[in-house]
Scaffold this active site. Structure first.
Site: not given
Ligand SMILES: [Zn+2]
Length: 362
Positions: A172, A258, A255, A272
């Protein structure tokens, strides 16, 4: 554009900090502390937490989190908090417990203390809470009036969580600098709702450098359940540097990719940060960065055990048609991919995903 930087009022990180919670509470509250804790934390750390409040002579109520950060769970906790006359809330546990505590503080206008027991995302420091339905489906983002009053990281507790969680946090945090840099280049606004300060981009860059320097060493230490300087540095990078970096530096392609990948059920067991790491490599391909730079990131991911191929994300047998759907979802209206300094289409993302996958295989 007006520049804004958000941050928690106080960030505390060290060994055995969970034994000091009552001392910190006394800096903000009077009538009683409401402690919302994960079941696992209740079973393993209840005595230590309770002892801190007993020793300081502070009223408290300890409540086990219901498991989902839903409106029902938030309201249930608000009712008990009022009945017990508490004037501050602690969230002690994983992401959903922390988000529920933040939501309680938002609705009741009281201070919130965030005590993460894992370092798997950069969410703890932010003024953001994710609300789900009671069945665990995403419902909405709750934008808070302020960042947490305190974020308290007990490194002893964090190193006892599975190493894969710390590695997911590295994934992340890996996106933070590249996304913030894209936002700076396109003059986009950050999640904090303004232009990007020099402080935020410097923090994002320090985050990246810390990961490359200490990521692998920290992973090895956590596998052996010990706290080293590298572990301390990575906990700070995953939580604080990435937390300020994403909120006040902005999100871009990594992101959004993602988010696109989350439409594939095949990847629901993947954390995540693990998907964000692949999103980061894909962003670097989109940006057409030099091969040496992309390889450095791919090799780093491999060294710490972050996925670099679709197969490693559990998506190896997904058809090209469905991958194109991922690309479409990544470029949906309102997605942060539109913060990139050039126009990005679903075709671009589809191509970049395939190239990122091949680079990960080599
Ligand atoms: Zn994140």
């Amino acid at each position: 554009m007006t520049k804004i930087i958000n941050s928690p009022s106080k960030y505390i990180q060290g060994k055995d900090e969970i034994a000091n919670l009552a001392t910190y509470y006394k800096l903000r509250g009077n009538s009683g502390a409401y402690l919302l804790v994960d079941k696992f934390i209740f079973d393993n750390f209840k005595d230590k937490i309770v002892e801190s409040f007993e020793k300081e002579g502070v009223n408290y109520h300890i409540e086990v989190f219901g498991g989902e950060c839903s409106k029902n769970e938030i309201n249930r906790n608000i009712d008990i908090l009022k009945e017990k006359k508490c004037d501050a809330v602690f969230g002690i546990g994983g992401g959903k417990t922390l988000d529920a505590a933040k939501a309680v503080s938002y609705y009741e206008n009281i201070p919130v203390f965030i005590v993460p027991t894992i370092a798997s995302t950069d969410a703890p420091c932010s003024a953001l809470s994710v609300i789900y339905t009671p069945n665990g489906e995403f419902k909405e983002y709750l934008f808070l009036k302020a960042n947490p009053d305190m974020v308290i990281m007990d490194t002893d507790v964090i190193v006892n969580a599975p190493a894969r969680l710390l590695v997911a946090g590295i994934g992340d945090a890996l996106a933070t600098y590249y996304e913030a840099k894209a936002c700076v280049d396109s003059n986009a606004s950050s999640i904090a709702g303004g232009g990007i300060t020099k402080a935020a981009i410097a923090i994002a860059e320090l985050c990246k450098d810390t990961l490359f320097q200490d990521g692998l060493k920290a992973k090895i230490a956590v596998e052996n359940k010990v706290v080293t300087q590298a572990v301390e540095n990575i906990i700070e990078a995953n939580t604080y540097l990435s937390g300020i970096g994403f909120e006040s530096g902005g999100l871009a392609a990594a992101h959004a990719i993602h988010n696109g990948l989350t439409i594939l059920e095949e990847g629901h067991h993947v954390y995540h940060g693990e998907k964000v790491a692949f999103g980061t490599i894909t962003q670097l391909v989109l940006e057409n960065r030099c091969l040496c730079e992309i390889k450095k990131v791919v090799e780093f991911c491999k060294s710490v055990g972050l996925p670099t191929t679709l197969d490693e994300l559990g998506m190896g047998s997904v058809s090209k048609e469905r991958l194109y759907e991922v690309a479409k979802a990544s470029t949906a209206e309102g997605e942060t991919i539109h913060n990139m300094p050039f126009k990005v289409t679903a075709d671009d993302v589809f191509a970049a995903i395939l190239v990122a996958d091949e680079l990960g295989k080599n």
